[in-house]
Design a protein around this motif. Structure first.
Motif, PDB file in Angstrom:
ATOM      1  N   GLY A 164       0.660  -1.142  -0.057  1.00 31.41           N
ATOM      2  CA  GLY A 164      -0.003  -0.030   0.025  1.00 31.41           C
ATOM      3  C   GLY A 164       0.987   1.321  -0.113  1.00 31.41           C
ATOM      4  O   GLY A 164       0.101   2.481  -0.184  1.00 31.41           O
ATOM      5  N   SER A 165       2.002   1.129   0.308  1.00 30.24           N
ATOM      6  CA  SER A 165       3.085   2.251   0.215  1.00 30.24           C
ATOM      7  C   SER A 165       3.101   2.746  -1.096  1.00 30.24           C
ATOM      8  O   SER A 165       3.562   3.940  -1.525  1.00 30.24           O
ATOM      9  CB  SER A 165       4.278   2.132   1.009  1.00 30.24           C
ATOM     10  OG  SER A 165       5.011   1.238   0.095  1.00 30.24           O
ATOM     11  N   GLY A 166       2.981   2.022  -2.233  1.00 29.50           N
ATOM     12  CA  GLY A 166       2.993   2.384  -3.390  1.00 29.50           C
ATOM     13  C   GLY A 166       4.556   2.228  -4.044  1.00 29.50           C
ATOM     14  O   GLY A 166       4.916   2.704  -5.233  1.00 29.50           O
ATOM     15  N   ASN A 167       5.553   1.805  -3.270  1.00 25.75           N
ATOM     16  CA  ASN A 167       6.757   1.830  -3.683  1.00 25.75           C
ATOM     17  C   ASN A 167       7.420   0.261  -3.545  1.00 25.75           C
ATOM     18  O   ASN A 167       7.525  -0.405  -2.737  1.00 25.75           O
ATOM     19  CB  ASN A 167       7.856   2.398  -2.347  1.00 25.75           C
ATOM     20  CG  ASN A 167       9.326   2.503  -2.853  1.00 25.75           C
ATOM     21  OD1 ASN A 167       9.786   1.669  -3.283  1.00 25.75           O
ATOM     22  ND2 ASN A 167       9.793   3.749  -2.468  1.00 25.75           N
ATOM     23  N   GLN A 168       7.482  -0.101  -5.022  1.00 28.48           N
ATOM     24  CA  GLN A 168       7.585  -1.289  -5.362  1.00 28.48           C
ATOM     25  C   GLN A 168       9.021  -1.773  -4.459  1.00 28.48           C
ATOM     26  O   GLN A 168       9.393  -3.016  -4.417  1.00 28.48           O
ATOM     27  CB  GLN A 168       7.862  -1.566  -6.646  1.00 28.48           C
ATOM     28  CG  GLN A 168       9.108  -0.880  -7.569  1.00 28.48           C
ATOM     29  CD  GLN A 168       8.911  -1.024  -9.148  1.00 28.48           C
ATOM     30  OE1 GLN A 168       8.826  -2.114  -9.428  1.00 28.48           O
ATOM     31  NE2 GLN A 168       8.980   0.155  -9.699  1.00 28.48           N
ATOM     32  N   PHE A 169      10.224  -0.768  -4.375  1.00 25.28           N
ATOM     33  CA  PHE A 169      11.385  -1.221  -3.831  1.00 25.28           C
ATOM     34  C   PHE A 169      11.253  -1.596  -2.214  1.00 25.28           C
ATOM     35  O   PHE A 169      11.942  -2.620  -2.056  1.00 25.28           O
ATOM     36  CB  PHE A 169      12.523  -0.229  -4.144  1.00 25.28           C
ATOM     37  CG  PHE A 169      12.711  -0.145  -5.437  1.00 25.28           C
ATOM     38  CD1 PHE A 169      13.442  -1.110  -6.256  1.00 25.28           C
ATOM     39  CD2 PHE A 169      12.176   0.907  -6.247  1.00 25.28           C
ATOM     40  CE1 PHE A 169      13.623  -1.060  -7.620  1.00 25.28           C
ATOM     41  CE2 PHE A 169      12.260   1.119  -7.737  1.00 25.28           C
ATOM     42  CZ  PHE A 169      13.139   0.315  -8.363  1.00 25.28           C
ATOM     43  N   LEU A 170      10.354  -0.719  -1.594  1.00 22.02           N
ATOM     44  CA  LEU A 170      10.417  -1.159  -0.215  1.00 22.02           C
ATOM     45  C   LEU A 170       9.580  -2.516  -0.228  1.00 22.02           C
ATOM     46  O   LEU A 170      10.006  -3.423   0.657  1.00 22.02           O
ATOM     47  CB  LEU A 170       9.152  -0.222   0.471  1.00 22.02           C
ATOM     48  CG  LEU A 170       9.846   1.200   0.867  1.00 22.02           C
ATOM     49  CD1 LEU A 170       8.712   2.173   1.195  1.00 22.02           C
ATOM     50  CD2 LEU A 170      10.937   1.384   1.825  1.00 22.02           C
ATOM     51  N   HIS A 171       8.495  -2.822  -0.887  1.00 16.85           N
ATOM     52  CA  HIS A 171       7.717  -4.049  -1.083  1.00 16.85           C
ATOM     53  C   HIS A 171       8.914  -5.301  -1.145  1.00 16.85           C
ATOM     54  O   HIS A 171       8.902  -6.296  -0.749  1.00 16.85           O
ATOM     55  CB  HIS A 171       6.807  -4.207  -1.998  1.00 16.85           C
ATOM     56  CG  HIS A 171       6.141  -5.431  -1.999  1.00 16.85           C
ATOM     57  ND1 HIS A 171       6.431  -6.304  -3.088  1.00 16.85           N
ATOM     58  CD2 HIS A 171       5.306  -6.131  -1.268  1.00 16.85           C
ATOM     59  CE1 HIS A 171       5.604  -7.509  -2.678  1.00 16.85           C
ATOM     60  NE2 HIS A 171       4.933  -7.325  -1.687  1.00 16.85           N
ATOM     61  N   SER A 172       9.829  -5.127  -2.219  1.00 13.61           N
ATOM     62  CA  SER A 172      10.889  -6.060  -2.552  1.00 13.61           C
ATOM     63  C   SER A 172      11.699  -6.444  -1.572  1.00 13.61           C
ATOM     64  O   SER A 172      12.003  -7.557  -1.349  1.00 13.61           O
ATOM     65  CB  SER A 172      11.555  -5.546  -3.965  1.00 13.61           C
ATOM     66  OG  SER A 172      12.550  -6.435  -4.249  1.00 13.61           O
ATOM     67  N   ILE A 173      12.006  -5.301  -0.662  1.00 15.74           N
ATOM     68  CA  ILE A 173      13.082  -5.413   0.028  1.00 15.74           C
ATOM     69  C   ILE A 173      12.439  -5.955   1.626  1.00 15.74           C
ATOM     70  O   ILE A 173      13.181  -7.097   2.082  1.00 15.74           O
ATOM     71  CB  ILE A 173      13.484  -4.240   0.736  1.00 15.74           C
ATOM     72  CG1 ILE A 173      14.563  -3.486  -0.037  1.00 15.74           C
ATOM     73  CG2 ILE A 173      14.366  -4.094   2.290  1.00 15.74           C
ATOM     74  CD1 ILE A 173      14.724  -1.914   0.083  1.00 15.74           C
ATOM     75  N   LEU A 174      11.388  -5.785   1.784  1.00 13.67           N
ATOM     76  CA  LEU A 174      10.656  -6.655   2.835  1.00 13.67           C
ATOM     77  C   LEU A 174      10.302  -7.943   2.649  1.00 13.67           C
ATOM     78  O   LEU A 174      10.403  -8.946   3.354  1.00 13.67           O
ATOM     79  CB  LEU A 174       9.231  -5.912   3.268  1.00 13.67           C
ATOM     80  CG  LEU A 174       8.620  -6.269   4.495  1.00 13.67           C
ATOM     81  CD1 LEU A 174       9.662  -5.977   5.715  1.00 13.67           C
ATOM     82  CD2 LEU A 174       7.203  -5.877   4.876  1.00 13.67           C
ATOM     83  N   ASP A 175       9.774  -8.141   1.173  1.00 11.15           N
ATOM     84  CA  ASP A 175       9.576  -9.587   0.803  1.00 11.15           C
ATOM     85  C   ASP A 175      10.887 -10.324   0.932  1.00 11.15           C
ATOM     86  O   ASP A 175      10.686 -11.619   1.317  1.00 11.15           O
ATOM     87  CB  ASP A 175       9.194  -9.436  -0.573  1.00 11.15           C
ATOM     88  CG  ASP A 175       8.320 -10.813  -0.859  1.00 11.15           C
ATOM     89  OD1 ASP A 175       7.630 -11.386  -0.132  1.00 11.15           O
ATOM     90  OD2 ASP A 175       8.337 -11.174  -2.166  1.00 11.15           O
TER      91      ASP A 175
END
Length: 242
Positions: A164-175
């Motif tokens: 939901g942050s809209g930042n694909q890189f934040l998502h990729s890092i957390l994933d």
């Protein structure tokens, strides 16, 4: 010299499914400590035990290597990795905190789009917690498979927020960090079940986002992660005494 023909798509899919099934079996064996920390892994022996060929076993181990649950040494094969130390567990939570607080702050700005998925993730987490509660009635210890199902539902709540942050890189890092959390499950053990507390803390985050208060949502997530770290370290300490 002729080159090998590529596998048909149907055969590739079968291999993928088989590898995933083997990964699931290995995860259960590691978390149940049928394969103990530091133990060598016999590819041929395990393949025979599971009734498969060595190839999907090698593929599954190569995949699990990035989770940190198994490690490979040159000419020595695979071993089950040692448990995370208290310092490593704290560093993992610290990394999550840096990423997730930034993500929650941004996600709260898009609450209208986020809330339906976040509410569903929270409900799925509640249902998974109820299943673990049934499995642990009478002082029983839930199976590793049941705990992984609970963990996945818990983790999905966090992933929805980061998406939901809209930042694909934040998502990729957390994933990517999610793989290492299997090691935290392994290291903390299953002696203390914090489902009720985790659900309550997730509910605080959800309520803050429903209220449109991004600062309160960030504070609620910060408190949740700090509490999760305290519980995990306490559980790990209890497990090391047993």
């Amino acid at each position: 010299m002729s080159l090998a023909k590529p596998l048909p798509v149907s055969q590739k899919l079968k291999r993928q499914v088989l590898r995933d099934d083997v990964c699931e079996a290995l995860l259960d064996m590691i978390l149940e400590e049928e394969l103990k920390p530091g133990a060598s892994i016999s590819i041929d022996g395990l393949a025979k035990e599971l009734g498969i060929s060595p190839t999907p076993m090698r593929e599954a181990l190569a995949y699990l290597e990035h989770t940190g649950l198994v490690a490979r040494a040159a000419l020595k094969g695979y071993k089950v990795a040692p448990r995370l130390t208290a310092t490593q567990m704290a560093e993992l939570i610290d990394a999550r905190t840096i990423i997730e607080l930034a993500a929650v702050s941004r996600a709260a700005e898009h609450s209208a789009d986020l809330l339906p998925r976040l509410r569903q993730a929270h409900e799925n987490h509640r249902l998974a917690a109820a299943e673990v509660g049934k499995a642990s009635s009478g002082g029983a210890i839930p199976s590793a498979r049941k705990m992984r199902e609970y963990f996945n539902a818990d983790w999905a709540f966090h992933l929805v927020l980061v998406e939901g942050s809209g930042n694909q890189f934040l998502h990729s890092i957390l994933d990517g960090l999610g793989a290492h959390l299997h090691r935290m499950v392994q290291s903390a053990g299953r002696g203390v079940l914090d489902a009720d507390m985790a659900l309550h803390e997730h509910g605080e985050v959800l309520a803050a986002i429903e209220a449109g208060d991004s600062r309160l949502a960030v504070d609620a997530m910060r408190q949740h992660l700090a509490s999760a770290q305290t519980r995990a370290l306490a559980d790990a300490a209890d497990g090391s005494d047993g």
